[in-house]
Design a protein around this motif. Structure first.
Motif, PDB file in Angstrom:
ATOM      1  N   GLN A  40       0.833  -1.210   0.000  1.00 49.35           N
ATOM      2  CA  GLN A  40       0.000   0.000   0.000  1.00 49.35           C
ATOM      3  C   GLN A  40       0.864   1.256   0.000  1.00 49.35           C
ATOM      4  O   GLN A  40       0.546   2.239  -0.675  1.00 49.35           O
ATOM      5  CB  GLN A  40      -0.954   0.001   1.206  1.00 49.35           C
ATOM      6  CG  GLN A  40      -2.015  -1.083   1.173  1.00 49.35           C
ATOM      7  CD  GLN A  40      -2.905  -1.008  -0.056  1.00 49.35           C
ATOM      8  OE1 GLN A  40      -3.188   0.061  -0.567  1.00 49.35           O
ATOM      9  NE2 GLN A  40      -3.317  -2.173  -0.555  1.00 49.35           N
ATOM     10  N   LYS A  41       1.977   1.247   0.733  1.00 44.61           N
ATOM     11  CA  LYS A  41       2.900   2.392   0.733  1.00 44.61           C
ATOM     12  C   LYS A  41       3.546   2.568  -0.645  1.00 44.61           C
ATOM     13  O   LYS A  41       3.707   3.686  -1.123  1.00 44.61           O
ATOM     14  CB  LYS A  41       3.986   2.208   1.791  1.00 44.61           C
ATOM     15  CG  LYS A  41       3.503   2.426   3.202  1.00 44.61           C
ATOM     16  CD  LYS A  41       4.629   2.196   4.198  1.00 44.61           C
ATOM     17  CE  LYS A  41       4.103   2.199   5.606  1.00 44.61           C
ATOM     18  NZ  LYS A  41       5.152   1.875   6.579  1.00 44.61           N
ATOM     19  N   ALA A  44       1.026   4.166  -2.951  1.00 38.51           N
ATOM     20  CA  ALA A  44       0.869   5.590  -2.638  1.00 38.51           C
ATOM     21  C   ALA A  44       2.050   6.393  -3.179  1.00 38.51           C
ATOM     22  O   ALA A  44       1.865   7.490  -3.732  1.00 38.51           O
ATOM     23  CB  ALA A  44       0.727   5.789  -1.136  1.00 38.51           C
ATOM     24  N   ASN A  45       3.258   5.860  -3.061  1.00 37.19           N
ATOM     25  CA  ASN A  45       4.445   6.547  -3.596  1.00 37.19           C
ATOM     26  C   ASN A  45       4.385   6.639  -5.126  1.00 37.19           C
ATOM     27  O   ASN A  45       4.757   7.658  -5.709  1.00 37.19           O
ATOM     28  CB  ASN A  45       5.715   5.830  -3.167  1.00 37.19           C
ATOM     29  CG  ASN A  45       6.021   6.002  -1.694  1.00 37.19           C
ATOM     30  OD1 ASN A  45       5.519   6.929  -1.060  1.00 37.19           O
ATOM     31  ND2 ASN A  45       6.806   5.098  -1.138  1.00 37.19           N
ATOM     32  N   ARG A  47       1.669   6.680  -7.006  1.00 29.79           N
ATOM     33  CA  ARG A  47       0.646   7.663  -7.389  1.00 29.79           C
ATOM     34  C   ARG A  47       1.153   9.085  -7.190  1.00 29.79           C
ATOM     35  O   ARG A  47       0.866   9.963  -7.989  1.00 29.79           O
ATOM     36  CB  ARG A  47      -0.619   7.440  -6.571  1.00 29.79           C
ATOM     37  CG  ARG A  47      -1.433   6.282  -7.058  1.00 29.79           C
ATOM     38  CD  ARG A  47      -2.814   6.221  -6.404  1.00 29.79           C
ATOM     39  NE  ARG A  47      -3.354   4.901  -6.553  1.00 29.79           N
ATOM     40  CZ  ARG A  47      -3.451   3.997  -5.586  1.00 29.79           C
ATOM     41  NH1 ARG A  47      -3.069   4.293  -4.366  1.00 29.79           N
ATOM     42  NH2 ARG A  47      -3.951   2.810  -5.833  1.00 29.79           N
ATOM     43  N   SER A  48       1.888   9.313  -6.111  1.00 30.44           N
ATOM     44  CA  SER A  48       2.400  10.672  -5.879  1.00 30.44           C
ATOM     45  C   SER A  48       3.455  11.053  -6.915  1.00 30.44           C
ATOM     46  O   SER A  48       3.632  12.226  -7.216  1.00 30.44           O
ATOM     47  CB  SER A  48       2.974  10.789  -4.467  1.00 30.44           C
ATOM     48  OG  SER A  48       4.141   9.986  -4.342  1.00 30.44           O
TER      49      SER A  48
END
Length: 185
Positions: A40-41, A44-45, A47-48
């Motif tokens: 999940q991390k 998120a990275n 996508r950012s």
């Protein structure tokens, strides 16, 4: 005493099933919980950073031929409204269709512009034509209309044969112009 022993023996499959479920759940949380949080991390990275993983976040891209067709039949929304209300779009459609008919040596008996329907994302122009032609000329006309790059539709047609010579063709057509400001991406 016999009643107690049958009650326990009837419940042991339920107790065993719940125990196995709890054991598997604890094992799953201990073994895969940290891997799931790392995944999940990482998502998120990504996508950012602007990366798209999976099809859910990807934008839909039109195939090149469809994009060319949409671009070739699009017009600014204000211009489409103005040209549709003034009759210029109907005149353009009549000119295009009669040029197609002339290319196939079809005799034009009459042309009549129809209604111009202003819709939120498009303008639909209707027209009525009458031609005198041979059947193979009509087929060639339809093939050219399909390949013209315009969004033309034959709404209906009527062929009436004569004793000799060409047939009478009555044709109702429409053309669709897309309003570019109103097209959803």
């Amino acid at each position: 005493m016999a009643a107690t022993s049958t009650g326990i023996s009837a419940r042991w499959p339920l107790v065993a099933s719940v125990s196995v479920f709890v054991a598997f759940t604890l094992f799953h949380l201990l073994a895969f919980g940290s891997a799931s949080s790392r995944y999940q991390k990482a998502l998120a990275n990504a996508r950012s950073a602007g990366l798209v993983l999976g099809s859910a976040g990807a934008s839909r891209i039109l195939p090149p031929r469809v994009a060319a067709l949409v671009a070739g039949n699009g017009m600014a929304s204000a211009a489409a409204e103005q040209r549709g209300n003034s009759g210029a779009l109907a005149s353009d459609m009549l000119a295009d269709v009669t040029a197609l008919a002339a290319r196939h040596s079809m005799d034009i008996v009459f042309t009549e512009p129809g209604a111009v329907d202003q819709k939120p994302s498009s303008v639909e122009i209707h027209a009525h034509f009458r031609f005198s032609c041979e059947f193979d000329q009509f087929i060639g006309f339809l093939e050219d209309a399909a390949r013209s790059g315009h969004l033309l539709a034959v709404e209906r047609f009527k062929l009436e044969a004569r004793d000799q010579g060409p047939v009478d063709l009555e044709l109702w057509m429409s053309r669709l112009i897309l309003k570019q400001g109103a097209i959803q991406k």
